[in-house]
Design a protein around this motif. Structure first.
Motif, PDB file in Angstrom:
ATOM      1  N   ASN A 160       0.825  -1.218   0.000  1.00 49.81           N
ATOM      2  CA  ASN A 160       0.000   0.000   0.000  1.00 49.81           C
ATOM      3  C   ASN A 160       0.855   1.263   0.000  1.00 49.81           C
ATOM      4  OD1 ASN A 160       1.003  -0.232   2.591  1.00 49.81           O
ATOM      5  ND2 ASN A 160      -1.003  -0.341   3.592  1.00 49.81           N
ATOM      6  N   MET A 161       2.122   1.131  -0.373  1.00 50.67           N
ATOM      7  CA  MET A 161       2.992   2.313  -0.430  1.00 50.67           C
ATOM      8  C   MET A 161       2.410   3.386  -1.326  1.00 50.67           C
ATOM      9  SD  MET A 161       6.963   1.096  -0.584  1.00 50.67           S
ATOM     10  CE  MET A 161       7.570   2.779  -0.651  1.00 50.67           C
ATOM     11  N   HIS A 162       1.914   2.961  -2.513  1.00 55.82           N
ATOM     12  CA  HIS A 162       1.398   3.941  -3.472  1.00 55.82           C
ATOM     13  C   HIS A 162       0.189   4.680  -2.917  1.00 55.82           C
ATOM     14  CE1 HIS A 162      -0.939   0.316  -4.079  1.00 55.82           C
ATOM     15  NE2 HIS A 162      -1.844   0.993  -4.748  1.00 55.82           N
ATOM     16  N   LEU A 163      -0.627   3.992  -2.106  1.00 51.76           N
ATOM     17  CA  LEU A 163      -1.790   4.645  -1.505  1.00 51.76           C
ATOM     18  C   LEU A 163      -1.358   5.682  -0.469  1.00 51.76           C
ATOM     19  CD1 LEU A 163      -4.112   1.535  -0.998  1.00 51.76           C
ATOM     20  CD2 LEU A 163      -4.163   3.194  -2.853  1.00 51.76           C
ATOM     21  N   HIS A 164      -0.346   5.327   0.329  1.00 49.49           N
ATOM     22  CA  HIS A 164       0.135   6.247   1.367  1.00 49.49           C
ATOM     23  C   HIS A 164       0.668   7.538   0.746  1.00 49.49           C
ATOM     24  CE1 HIS A 164       0.743   2.739   4.412  1.00 49.49           C
ATOM     25  NE2 HIS A 164      -0.503   3.116   4.316  1.00 49.49           N
ATOM     26  N   TYR A 165       1.490   7.403  -0.291  1.00 53.99           N
ATOM     27  CA  TYR A 165       2.044   8.607  -0.907  1.00 53.99           C
ATOM     28  C   TYR A 165       0.994   9.338  -1.744  1.00 53.99           C
ATOM     29  CZ  TYR A 165       6.611   7.194   0.766  1.00 53.99           C
ATOM     30  OH  TYR A 165       7.661   6.855   1.576  1.00 53.99           O
ATOM     31  N   THR A 575      10.633   0.557   2.102  1.00 55.03           N
ATOM     32  CA  THR A 575      10.641  -0.296   0.901  1.00 55.03           C
ATOM     33  C   THR A 575       9.448  -1.239   0.796  1.00 55.03           C
ATOM     34  OG1 THR A 575      11.866  -2.117   1.939  1.00 55.03           O
ATOM     35  CG2 THR A 575      13.166  -0.290   1.011  1.00 55.03           C
ATOM     36  N   ASP A 576       8.658  -1.364   1.868  1.00 54.14           N
ATOM     37  CA  ASP A 576       7.530  -2.300   1.918  1.00 54.14           C
ATOM     38  C   ASP A 576       7.983  -3.753   1.786  1.00 54.14           C
ATOM     39  OD1 ASP A 576       4.752  -1.792   2.432  1.00 54.14           O
ATOM     40  OD2 ASP A 576       4.292  -2.866   0.612  1.00 54.14           O
TER      41      ASP A 576
END
Length: 581
Positions: A160-165, A575-576
């Motif tokens: 969910n890195m892309h959602l956080h950023y 880095t997830d």
């Protein structure tokens, strides 16, 4: 003192109990070496099994032993067949002998090399022959087969890195830089831009660092393009592009913008997309774009497209390649004048174009068919769909459908039933009185997949009134050429996987721009407040919210965690992924 034990719970999906009875043991010894004797087949969990018995062992190294194996008879490719077995020598009462009871591990029986599992040294022959378990030339072995259900597992959600950023970009919380693009203001975070783009890194932190101005001016770029660029930088997701002219122009500008800011993954994405949107109207622009931004595959796709066209069309394109269409603005870091620089590209006639060195599209066959409508007015009065004579191309039979209402329509139809779809691209051209294609009335389809009776073409090829008022309809007759190119494969660019995690991993390793430190069991860790707050609601509260630590420059103390654990936590946040153990 009480003893502690551990246990593993196995949920059984199916089980079977099968007894292999060897009645006439001495006769089995006459069997050849390495030749097993098999039990009757039995069923378990929808599969068929049998037990194999080797009286002389299955190898030279255990020739003095008896070998026993459980064998899956079915050939299964769609799924794994997991099972474990217990083999027991039985006494005269049919009870397992504990000394000669063996358990296999849970194994996958569906692999080609693993369809038999068991024990090579089940029992030595001399031990069996001296024992009470061989009685009247008879002994028995039980096979208990257990097929378990899948082990209970925790469902790990996707990254969910892309959602956080993405949330960070939308919220604008903590933004520290602004951009003015075509009159529209965009707020962003220097750290994120620098982590994802080497150009932004140089502009915001390097020797070319921008001063502390209110907003950085971005010239030669539309606001919608810059917005899409920001969304990709924060989320690694790109907007989908349709087939309209405006959408193709957007894709061209995004490719140029990606090249301008060193976003190679985004550049490859749109290079790949544009390879599938080349036609007679766009090929010249695509060539200049490919040349200016070093897009080798796009250039090859343009060359392949041109090689499939007839020489008169290529000549017309050649004469107009530096025309008004090439004066459209395509942004790039080297194009601050807002105009495409003239590039020395000439389109050669189709027969003179050499094949690309590593073209993604290989032309398998081509055919040119001319449909002559002799008696246009009669066909109009009939008010019905007409079809041409069949013709052959690429080993298949085709025909053209012609229909006339307010618009004249043309479609290419595949007549054959095929095992695999036929990839093809079609160019329809209205012919002038000399039999040459009229460039303004030439239309090319995208690459399509043809199957039986599938048809592709143009519903609005030309308005009926425009044809009737033109010089191309003469003596109640006009003609259209259909140029079919059958290909193997489609133009493609290898798009690298997401590099979001590696960019932030590099940021953590370099410590560049770090603005917070943590003391964990005597070890100091440097990090970035913005990244921690974007990825963890607790860090967000501690660093920016009501639980915010004081503005002291001292390191934040973490008392209840090992340094190794905190390091792994930081690596996951950036880095997830977890560090390799």
């Amino acid at each position: 003192m009480a003893t502690t034990t551990t246990s593993t719970v196995t949920t059984i999906a199916a089980q079977a109990y099968h007894v292999l009875k060897i009645n006439g043991y001495s006769n089995t010894l006459k069997a050849g070496r390495h030749h097993p004797l098999s039990s009757c087949p039995f069923s378990a969990s929808g599969h068929t099994w049998h037990v194999s018995y080797y009286p002389h062992g299955c190898r030279d190294s255990n020739k003095d032993c008896i070998s026993i194996f459980l064998v899956l008879e079915d050939i299964v490719t769609e799924e794994d067949v997991m099972a474990k077995a217990t083999f027991s020598l039985l006494d005269r009462y049919g009870n397992p002998v504990p000394l000669y009871t063996y358990h296999t591990k849970l194994r996958n029986f569906s692999t080609s090399s693993g369809r038999a599992r068991g024990f090579e040294n089940f029992i030595r022959r001399d031990e069996l022959e001296r024992s009470e378990y061989l009685n009247d030339d008879y002994f028995a072995v039980a096979a208990h087969v257990i097929i378990p259900k899948e082990k209970p597992s925790v469902v790990v959600p996707p990254s969910n890195m892309h959602l956080h950023y993405g949330d960070l970009l939308v919220s604008k919380e903590g933004t520290d830089v602004k951009f003015l693009v075509s009159g529209e203001m965009f707020a962003a975070h220097r750290l994120v831009l620098a982590a994802r783009s080497p150009v932004f890194k140089a502009e915001l932190f390097g020797s070319t660092k921008k001063g502390t101005i209110d907003a950085i001016q971005i010239d030669n770029m539309e606001a919608r393009v810059f917005k899409a660029l920001l969304e990709f930088i924060y989320t690694d997701i790109w907007p989908e592009i349709g087939h309209g002219k405006d959408n193709i122009a957007m894709a061209q500008q995004l490719l140029a913008a990606a090249d301008r800011y060193g976003l190679h993954r985004l550049k490859f994405v749109y290079e790949d997309k544009l390879c599938n949107h080349i036609d007679t109207c766009s090929v010249s622009t695509m060539l200049v774009l490919a040349e200016k931004h070093h897009c080798c595959k796009l250039k090859e796709a343009c060359s392949t497209f041109l090689s499939s066209m007839s020489p008169p069309i290529v000549e017309d394109l050649n004469s107009s390649i530096f025309g008004s269409e090439l004066e459209k603005t395509v942004s790039s870091s080297e194009n601050h004048g807002s105009q495409i620089n003239r590039t020395d590209i000439r389109i050669q006639p189709a027969g003179d174009i050499p094949p690309p060195r590593s073209a993604s599209t290989i032309v398998a066959a081509r055919a040119n068919h001319v449909l002559k409508i002799d008696g246009y007015s009669s066909a109009l009065e009939a008010n019905c769909k007409l079809r041409s004579f069949p013709f052959s191309a690429g080993g298949h039979t085709w025909h053209i459908n012609y229909c006339c209402t307010d618009y004249i329509s043309f479609y290419l139809v595949l007549e054959d039933a095929v095992d695999e779809p036929v990839m093809g691209q079609v160019t329809f051209s209205l012919l002038d009185q000399d039999g040459k294609p009229v460039l303004s009335r030439t239309h090319t389809t995208r690459m399509f997949s043809f199957s039986l009776n599938s048809s592709f073409g143009f519903h609005k090829f030309i308005r009926r009134k425009d044809l009737e008022q033109s010089e191309h309809l003469k003596d109640d007759c006009f003609a259209v050429s259909v140029h079919l190119v059958i290909t193997k494969g489609a133009p493609s660019v290898k798009v690298p996987p997401s590099n979001l995690h590696s960019h932030y991993g590099d940021l953590l390793s370099s410590k560049q721009g770090a603005d917070v430190e943590f003391m964990v069991r005597g070890e100091i860790f440097a990090a970035h407040r913005l990244v921690l707050a974007a990825r963890s609601p607790v860090f967000k509260a501690e660093l920016f919210g009501p639980l915010k630590e004081g503005t002291t420059t001292d390191a934040i103390q973490i008392d209840d965690m090992d340094a190794q654990v905190f390091e792994a936590l930081l690596i996951f946040i950036y880095t997830d992924t977890l560090p390799k153990q």
